[in-house]
Design a protein around this motif. Structure first.
Motif, mmCIF file in Angstrom:
data_model
loop_
_atom_site.group_PDB
_atom_site.id
_atom_site.type_symbol
_atom_site.label_atom_id
_atom_site.label_comp_id
_atom_site.label_asym_id
_atom_site.label_seq_id
_atom_site.Cartn_x
_atom_site.Cartn_y
_atom_site.Cartn_z
ATOM 1 N N ALA A 1 0.859 -1.162 -0.020
ATOM 2 C CA ALA A 1 0.039 -0.088 -0.086
ATOM 3 C C ALA A 1 0.920 1.506 0.059
ATOM 4 O O ALA A 1 0.582 2.415 -0.629
ATOM 5 C CB ALA A 1 -0.939 0.066 1.220
ATOM 6 N N ASP A 2 1.881 1.265 0.752
ATOM 7 C CA ASP A 2 2.770 2.280 0.886
ATOM 8 C C ASP A 2 3.520 2.496 -0.676
ATOM 9 O O ASP A 2 3.439 3.662 -0.924
ATOM 10 C CB ASP A 2 3.831 2.165 1.838
ATOM 11 C CG ASP A 2 3.383 2.357 3.505
ATOM 12 O OD1 ASP A 2 2.254 2.943 3.492
ATOM 13 O OD2 ASP A 2 4.080 1.776 4.024
ATOM 14 N N TRP A 3 3.781 1.492 -1.171
ATOM 15 C CA TRP A 3 4.377 1.704 -2.512
ATOM 16 C C TRP A 3 3.507 2.282 -3.450
ATOM 17 O O TRP A 3 3.899 3.113 -4.368
ATOM 18 C CB TRP A 3 4.837 0.175 -2.979
ATOM 19 C CG TRP A 3 5.576 0.379 -4.325
ATOM 20 C CD1 TRP A 3 7.004 0.388 -4.557
ATOM 21 C CD2 TRP A 3 5.030 0.110 -5.717
ATOM 22 N NE1 TRP A 3 7.139 0.506 -6.127
ATOM 23 C CE2 TRP A 3 5.890 0.206 -6.697
ATOM 24 C CE3 TRP A 3 3.553 -0.239 -6.009
ATOM 25 C CZ2 TRP A 3 5.606 0.198 -8.021
ATOM 26 C CZ3 TRP A 3 3.298 -0.328 -7.500
ATOM 27 C CH2 TRP A 3 4.423 -0.287 -8.479
ATOM 28 N N LEU A 4 2.064 1.906 -3.254
ATOM 29 C CA LEU A 4 1.345 2.497 -4.340
ATOM 30 C C LEU A 4 1.010 3.930 -4.220
ATOM 31 O O LEU A 4 0.858 4.730 -5.175
ATOM 32 C CB LEU A 4 -0.018 1.785 -4.137
ATOM 33 C CG LEU A 4 -0.337 0.501 -4.713
ATOM 34 C CD1 LEU A 4 -1.661 -0.066 -4.644
ATOM 35 C CD2 LEU A 4 -0.202 0.560 -6.674
ATOM 36 N N LYS A 5 1.182 4.254 -2.817
ATOM 37 C CA LYS A 5 1.188 5.874 -2.512
ATOM 38 C C LYS A 5 2.304 6.568 -3.150
ATOM 39 O O LYS A 5 2.137 7.666 -3.726
ATOM 40 C CB LYS A 5 1.019 5.941 -0.883
ATOM 41 C CG LYS A 5 -0.157 5.514 -0.587
ATOM 42 C CD LYS A 5 -0.183 5.842 1.141
ATOM 43 C CE LYS A 5 -1.452 5.377 1.839
ATOM 44 N NZ LYS A 5 -1.370 5.425 3.335
ATOM 45 N N GLN A 6 3.450 6.035 -3.099
ATOM 46 C CA GLN A 6 4.737 6.370 -3.655
ATOM 47 C C GLN A 6 4.558 6.690 -5.163
ATOM 48 O O GLN A 6 5.191 7.501 -5.861
ATOM 49 C CB GLN A 6 6.010 5.763 -3.529
ATOM 50 C CG GLN A 6 6.191 5.426 -1.882
ATOM 51 C CD GLN A 6 7.426 4.528 -1.589
ATOM 52 O OE1 GLN A 6 8.255 3.959 -2.433
ATOM 53 N NE2 GLN A 6 7.199 4.040 -0.256
ATOM 54 N N GLN A 7 3.650 5.824 -5.822
ATOM 55 C CA GLN A 7 3.451 5.869 -7.482
ATOM 56 C C GLN A 7 2.290 6.838 -7.639
ATOM 57 O O GLN A 7 1.931 6.728 -8.784
ATOM 58 C CB GLN A 7 3.287 4.220 -7.782
ATOM 59 C CG GLN A 7 4.377 3.404 -7.550
ATOM 60 C CD GLN A 7 5.734 3.857 -8.139
ATOM 61 O OE1 GLN A 7 6.034 4.417 -9.083
ATOM 62 N NE2 GLN A 7 6.641 3.726 -7.128
ATOM 63 N N ASN B 1 2.043 8.384 -11.002
ATOM 64 C CA ASN B 1 2.604 7.728 -12.080
ATOM 65 C C ASN B 1 1.922 6.483 -12.853
ATOM 66 O O ASN B 1 2.088 6.350 -13.903
ATOM 67 C CB ASN B 1 4.141 7.004 -11.352
ATOM 68 C CG ASN B 1 5.060 8.139 -10.960
ATOM 69 O OD1 ASN B 1 5.070 9.030 -11.488
ATOM 70 N ND2 ASN B 1 5.938 7.843 -9.840
ATOM 71 N N ILE B 2 1.010 6.006 -11.868
ATOM 72 C CA ILE B 2 -0.035 5.080 -12.357
ATOM 73 C C ILE B 2 -1.260 5.232 -12.144
ATOM 74 O O ILE B 2 -1.827 5.790 -11.172
ATOM 75 C CB ILE B 2 0.313 3.531 -11.633
ATOM 76 C CG1 ILE B 2 1.824 3.371 -11.918
ATOM 77 C CG2 ILE B 2 -0.468 2.807 -12.123
ATOM 78 C CD1 ILE B 2 2.306 2.028 -11.124
ATOM 79 N N HIS B 3 -2.020 5.596 -13.250
ATOM 80 C CA HIS B 3 -3.205 5.753 -13.257
ATOM 81 C C HIS B 3 -4.126 4.671 -13.774
ATOM 82 O O HIS B 3 -3.944 3.859 -14.756
ATOM 83 C CB HIS B 3 -3.678 6.998 -13.959
ATOM 84 C CG HIS B 3 -2.916 8.273 -13.723
ATOM 85 N ND1 HIS B 3 -3.427 9.127 -12.886
ATOM 86 C CD2 HIS B 3 -1.779 8.754 -14.232
ATOM 87 C CE1 HIS B 3 -2.379 10.002 -12.714
ATOM 88 N NE2 HIS B 3 -1.291 9.776 -13.557
ATOM 89 N N ALA C 1 -1.979 12.020 -21.614
ATOM 90 C CA ALA C 1 -0.894 12.484 -22.263
ATOM 91 C C ALA C 1 -0.268 13.709 -22.012
ATOM 92 O O ALA C 1 0.898 14.044 -21.811
ATOM 93 C CB ALA C 1 -0.827 11.962 -23.951
ATOM 94 N N ARG C 2 -1.274 14.896 -21.973
ATOM 95 C CA ARG C 2 -0.861 16.117 -21.781
ATOM 96 C C ARG C 2 -0.587 16.198 -19.985
ATOM 97 O O ARG C 2 0.114 17.358 -19.955
ATOM 98 C CB ARG C 2 -2.130 16.974 -21.984
ATOM 99 C CG ARG C 2 -2.415 17.142 -23.505
ATOM 100 C CD ARG C 2 -3.673 17.880 -23.461
ATOM 101 N NE ARG C 2 -3.805 18.336 -25.304
ATOM 102 C CZ ARG C 2 -3.937 17.554 -26.187
ATOM 103 N NH1 ARG C 2 -4.545 16.197 -25.737
ATOM 104 N NH2 ARG C 2 -4.116 17.956 -27.472
ATOM 105 N N MET C 3 -0.919 15.448 -19.347
ATOM 106 C CA MET C 3 -0.380 15.220 -17.925
ATOM 107 C C MET C 3 0.915 14.485 -17.969
ATOM 108 O O MET C 3 1.557 14.349 -16.600
ATOM 109 C CB MET C 3 -1.314 14.449 -17.054
ATOM 110 C CG MET C 3 -2.601 15.371 -17.154
ATOM 111 S SD MET C 3 -3.801 14.291 -16.219
ATOM 112 C CE MET C 3 -3.143 14.003 -14.706
ATOM 113 N N GLY C 4 1.548 14.236 -19.020
ATOM 114 C CA GLY C 4 2.883 13.732 -18.822
ATOM 115 C C GLY C 4 2.936 12.043 -18.972
ATOM 116 O O GLY C 4 4.006 11.457 -19.012
ATOM 117 N N CYS C 5 1.856 11.338 -18.991
ATOM 118 C CA CYS C 5 1.953 9.898 -19.234
ATOM 119 C C CYS C 5 2.436 9.498 -20.500
ATOM 120 O O CYS C 5 1.866 10.255 -21.581
ATOM 121 C CB CYS C 5 0.359 9.337 -19.070
ATOM 122 S SG CYS C 5 -0.036 9.455 -17.113
#
Length: 218
Positions: free
Chosen positions: A24-30, A33-35, A55-59
């Motif tokens: 869960a902590d790892w997911l918070k760190q991401q 980055n991941i949607h 894409a305009r948000m940087g993904c």
């Protein structure tokens, strides 16, 4: 160390709980980055809006699961149009799009998978840089197909000498085909050991699947 069955049955140990909190902590760190974007239907206009927005948000990479015709009629022409629109948009937005799709029903009896396994929707592969397909290793193939890999020398470099890799009787395997590849070779095929409980793959070696001269079902 937890598979799907463990998540369903519960009865977590303290070690299990610690691992869950760590995940869960790892997911918070991401975050950022991941949607994950749940889709209610397969309308291309909605998919395009999502891709353009993020894409305009940087993904930079998108996984579209699963690409299907928009209508329930399974219109292969519409399916091809969807694929063309997606890959053209990838170029316009300068992003990568990985799309999963199911093989056609007519290909279920195939041993050798190629672009004809997309049925009448061959055009879905026209603009793709790489197409991979996979299927389960059949029981009768354990004696017919031989998995192999190149041996390594004492200096760690690969030799031209091949060694055979036996199939483990208690393991499941899939065979990966690459019918289209702009980055390299399309043969031979690659065998993977699959752990369905953890949804992991481990590369085993190469296999040479003979073309099965498939004839469509009547």
């Amino acid at each position: 160390k937890m598979n799907r069955h463990k998540f369903i049955t519960g009865n977590f140990t303290e070690e299990d709980k610690a691992a869950l909190y760590q995940a869960a902590d790892w997911l918070k760190q991401q975050e950022g980055n991941i949607h994950f974007v749940p889709m209610q239907d397969y309308a291309l206009t909605m998919v395009e809006k999502v891709i353009r927005k993020y894409a305009r948000m940087g993904c930079g990479m998108f996984l579209f699961d699963t690409m299907k015709p928009e209508s329930d009629a399974n219109d292969w022409g519409i399916f091809s149009d969807v694929a063309k629109s997606l890959f053209l948009m990838a170029k316009q937005e300068n992003v990568a799009i990985v799309a999963t799709a199911q093989l056609s029903g007519e290909s279920m009896g195939r041993r050798f998978l190629d672009l004809s396994c997309t049925g009448k929707a061959k055009a879905i592969a026209e603009t793709a840089s790489q197409v991979t397909m996979f299927r389960n290793l059949q029981e009768d193939e354990r004696d017919k197909l031989k998995a192999w890999r190149y041996m390594k020398g004492a200096d760690g470099h690969y030799l031209k000498t091949k060694e055979e890799i036996p199939w483990a009787p208690d393991k499941d395997y899939i065979i990966l085909f690459t019918p289209k590849n702009r980055y390299g070779e399309v043969n031979p095929q690659i065998a993977y050991e699959i752990n369905r409980g953890f949804n992991t793959l481990r590369e085993v070696g190469y296999v040479n699947v003979p073309y099965d001269s498939y004839q469509p079902r009547r």
